[in-house]
Design a protein around this motif. Sequence first.
Motif, PDB file in Angstrom:
ATOM      1  N   TYR A  98       0.765  -1.250  -0.113  1.00  9.66           N
ATOM      2  CA  TYR A  98      -0.001   0.024   0.044  1.00  9.66           C
ATOM      3  C   TYR A  98       0.940   1.224   0.161  1.00  9.66           C
ATOM      4  O   TYR A  98       0.763   2.292  -0.758  1.00  9.66           O
ATOM      5  CB  TYR A  98      -0.781  -0.098   1.213  1.00  9.66           C
ATOM      6  N   GLY A  99       2.065   1.354   0.706  1.00 11.65           N
ATOM      7  CA  GLY A  99       2.973   2.356   0.762  1.00 11.65           C
ATOM      8  C   GLY A  99       3.517   2.670  -0.646  1.00 11.65           C
ATOM      9  O   GLY A  99       3.566   4.038  -0.886  1.00 11.65           O
ATOM     10  N   GLU A 100       3.991   1.501  -1.399  1.00 12.39           N
ATOM     11  CA  GLU A 100       4.442   1.768  -2.506  1.00 12.39           C
ATOM     12  C   GLU A 100       3.578   2.408  -3.663  1.00 12.39           C
ATOM     13  O   GLU A 100       4.000   3.386  -4.408  1.00 12.39           O
ATOM     14  CB  GLU A 100       5.044   0.598  -3.212  1.00 12.39           C
ATOM     15  N   ALA A 116      -1.356   6.001   2.676  1.00  9.84           N
ATOM     16  CA  ALA A 116      -1.641   4.598   2.489  1.00  9.84           C
ATOM     17  C   ALA A 116      -2.917   4.124   2.834  1.00  9.84           C
ATOM     18  O   ALA A 116      -3.379   3.099   2.310  1.00  9.84           O
ATOM     19  CB  ALA A 116      -0.502   3.787   3.367  1.00  9.84           C
ATOM     20  N   GLN A 117      -3.516   4.724   4.100  1.00  8.33           N
ATOM     21  CA  GLN A 117      -5.014   4.279   4.186  1.00  8.33           C
ATOM     22  C   GLN A 117      -5.856   4.765   3.156  1.00  8.33           C
ATOM     23  O   GLN A 117      -6.798   4.013   2.872  1.00  8.33           O
ATOM     24  CB  GLN A 117      -5.311   5.166   5.514  1.00  8.33           C
ATOM     25  N   ALA A 118      -5.644   5.997   2.375  1.00  9.72           N
ATOM     26  CA  ALA A 118      -6.624   6.202   1.607  1.00  9.72           C
ATOM     27  C   ALA A 118      -6.209   5.356   0.256  1.00  9.72           C
ATOM     28  O   ALA A 118      -7.352   4.923  -0.330  1.00  9.72           O
ATOM     29  CB  ALA A 118      -6.240   7.772   0.944  1.00  9.72           C
ATOM     30  N   VAL A 119      -4.976   5.042   0.151  1.00 11.50           N
ATOM     31  CA  VAL A 119      -4.925   4.018  -1.050  1.00 11.50           C
ATOM     32  C   VAL A 119      -5.694   2.560  -0.618  1.00 11.50           C
ATOM     33  O   VAL A 119      -6.447   1.931  -1.551  1.00 11.50           O
ATOM     34  CB  VAL A 119      -3.271   3.772  -1.134  1.00 11.50           C
ATOM     35  N   GLY A 120      -5.576   2.220   0.535  1.00  9.43           N
ATOM     36  CA  GLY A 120      -6.202   1.042   1.041  1.00  9.43           C
ATOM     37  C   GLY A 120      -7.706   1.107   0.626  1.00  9.43           C
ATOM     38  O   GLY A 120      -8.334   0.201   0.357  1.00  9.43           O
ATOM     39  N   GLY A 121      -8.209   2.248   0.889  1.00  7.43           N
ATOM     40  CA  GLY A 121      -9.852   2.640   0.843  1.00  7.43           C
ATOM     41  C   GLY A 121     -10.001   2.093  -0.909  1.00  7.43           C
ATOM     42  O   GLY A 121     -11.144   1.742  -1.294  1.00  7.43           O
ATOM     43  N   GLY A 139       0.485  -5.583   2.985  1.00  9.94           N
ATOM     44  CA  GLY A 139       0.909  -4.699   3.886  1.00  9.94           C
ATOM     45  C   GLY A 139       2.532  -4.170   3.886  1.00  9.94           C
ATOM     46  O   GLY A 139       3.174  -5.326   3.444  1.00  9.94           O
ATOM     47  N   THR A 140       2.846  -3.382   4.233  1.00  5.82           N
ATOM     48  CA  THR A 140       4.336  -2.987   4.231  1.00  5.82           C
ATOM     49  C   THR A 140       5.319  -3.943   4.963  1.00  5.82           C
ATOM     50  O   THR A 140       6.307  -4.341   4.816  1.00  5.82           O
ATOM     51  CB  THR A 140       4.551  -1.484   4.916  1.00  5.82           C
ATOM     52  N   ASN A 141       4.512  -4.768   6.105  1.00  3.92           N
ATOM     53  CA  ASN A 141       5.175  -5.413   7.104  1.00  3.92           C
ATOM     54  C   ASN A 141       5.329  -6.784   6.661  1.00  3.92           C
ATOM     55  O   ASN A 141       5.416  -7.719   7.220  1.00  3.92           O
ATOM     56  CB  ASN A 141       4.761  -5.389   8.389  1.00  3.92           C
ATOM     57  N   GLY A 142       4.549  -7.024   5.415  1.00  3.01           N
ATOM     58  CA  GLY A 142       4.327  -8.473   4.946  1.00  3.01           C
ATOM     59  C   GLY A 142       3.013  -9.097   5.286  1.00  3.01           C
ATOM     60  O   GLY A 142       2.637 -10.365   4.942  1.00  3.01           O
ATOM     61  N   SER A 143       2.182  -8.258   5.887  1.00  3.42           N
ATOM     62  CA  SER A 143       0.609  -8.900   6.222  1.00  3.42           C
ATOM     63  C   SER A 143      -0.121  -8.932   4.935  1.00  3.42           C
ATOM     64  O   SER A 143       0.017  -8.189   4.178  1.00  3.42           O
ATOM     65  CB  SER A 143       0.121  -7.877   7.195  1.00  3.42           C
ATOM     66  N   GLY A 174      -7.776  -8.202  15.319  1.00  2.00           N
ATOM     67  CA  GLY A 174      -7.283  -7.155  16.204  1.00  2.00           C
ATOM     68  C   GLY A 174      -5.817  -6.748  16.648  1.00  2.00           C
ATOM     69  O   GLY A 174      -5.753  -5.862  17.217  1.00  2.00           O
ATOM     70  N   THR A 175      -5.123  -7.215  15.646  1.00  2.00           N
ATOM     71  CA  THR A 175      -3.648  -6.973  15.534  1.00  2.00           C
ATOM     72  C   THR A 175      -3.553  -5.788  14.741  1.00  2.00           C
ATOM     73  O   THR A 175      -3.894  -5.386  13.736  1.00  2.00           O
ATOM     74  CB  THR A 175      -3.044  -7.868  14.926  1.00  2.00           C
ATOM     75  N   ALA A 176      -3.149  -4.614  15.560  1.00  2.00           N
ATOM     76  CA  ALA A 176      -2.440  -3.435  14.891  1.00  2.00           C
ATOM     77  C   ALA A 176      -1.416  -3.445  13.818  1.00  2.00           C
ATOM     78  O   ALA A 176      -0.412  -4.017  14.228  1.00  2.00           O
ATOM     79  CB  ALA A 176      -2.324  -2.301  15.886  1.00  2.00           C
ATOM     80  N   LEU A 177      -1.513  -2.950  12.646  1.00  2.00           N
ATOM     81  CA  LEU A 177      -0.375  -2.930  11.673  1.00  2.00           C
ATOM     82  C   LEU A 177       0.397  -1.918  11.577  1.00  2.00           C
ATOM     83  O   LEU A 177      -0.090  -0.753  11.667  1.00  2.00           O
ATOM     84  CB  LEU A 177      -0.969  -3.441  10.370  1.00  2.00           C
TER      85      LEU A 177
END
Length: 177
Positions: A98-100, A116-121, A139-143, A174-177
């Motif tokens: 999403y960040g890329e 990145a949240q706007a991109v996610g939407g 996700g940026t962290n590999g999620s 419930g895990t925050a990313l």
Amino acid sequence: MIYTDQYASPLGKVTMASDGSALTGLWFDGQKYFGDTLTEQCEPGKLSVFDTTKQWLDIYFQGKAPDFTPPLLFNASPFREAVWAILLSIPYGQTMTYGEIADKIAKQKGAARMSAQAVGGAVGHNPISIIVPCHRVVGTNGSLTGYAGGIDKKVKLLTLEKTEMSAFFIPKKGTAL
């Protein structure tokens, strides 16, 4: 008038929508935002764009990258259309974060950064699943998060494309990313 047709994929039934000449929607039945582009005025139809889309899907579900794209028509904000254009550029079997995507949009707009949240939407509201490959966004962290068709289908689509999956994980609820 909007026309619809069905496709029986190995991952479940898929509904297609068209304005009569271009594909305007493609969803796994029951997915989040199912039918977002459908209006009350829709009816089943046998259209050449549906035949082309079914041919594309047949090739794809055989584990191959189709070398054509059915005609597509988006009716969305310029921002969403820009995000979906980037999705179309993600190669078969590859992923992008999403960040890329946010960085690419920021560069296009001449901005320092983009959310990145706007991109996610925008990714989440993609009306043409699979062909516009929102399942290739991670996700940026590999999620492996944020697929309207469900994480199980996202994993199966990426596996079908022989995507290297060792760095990815499914976040616990419930895990925050």
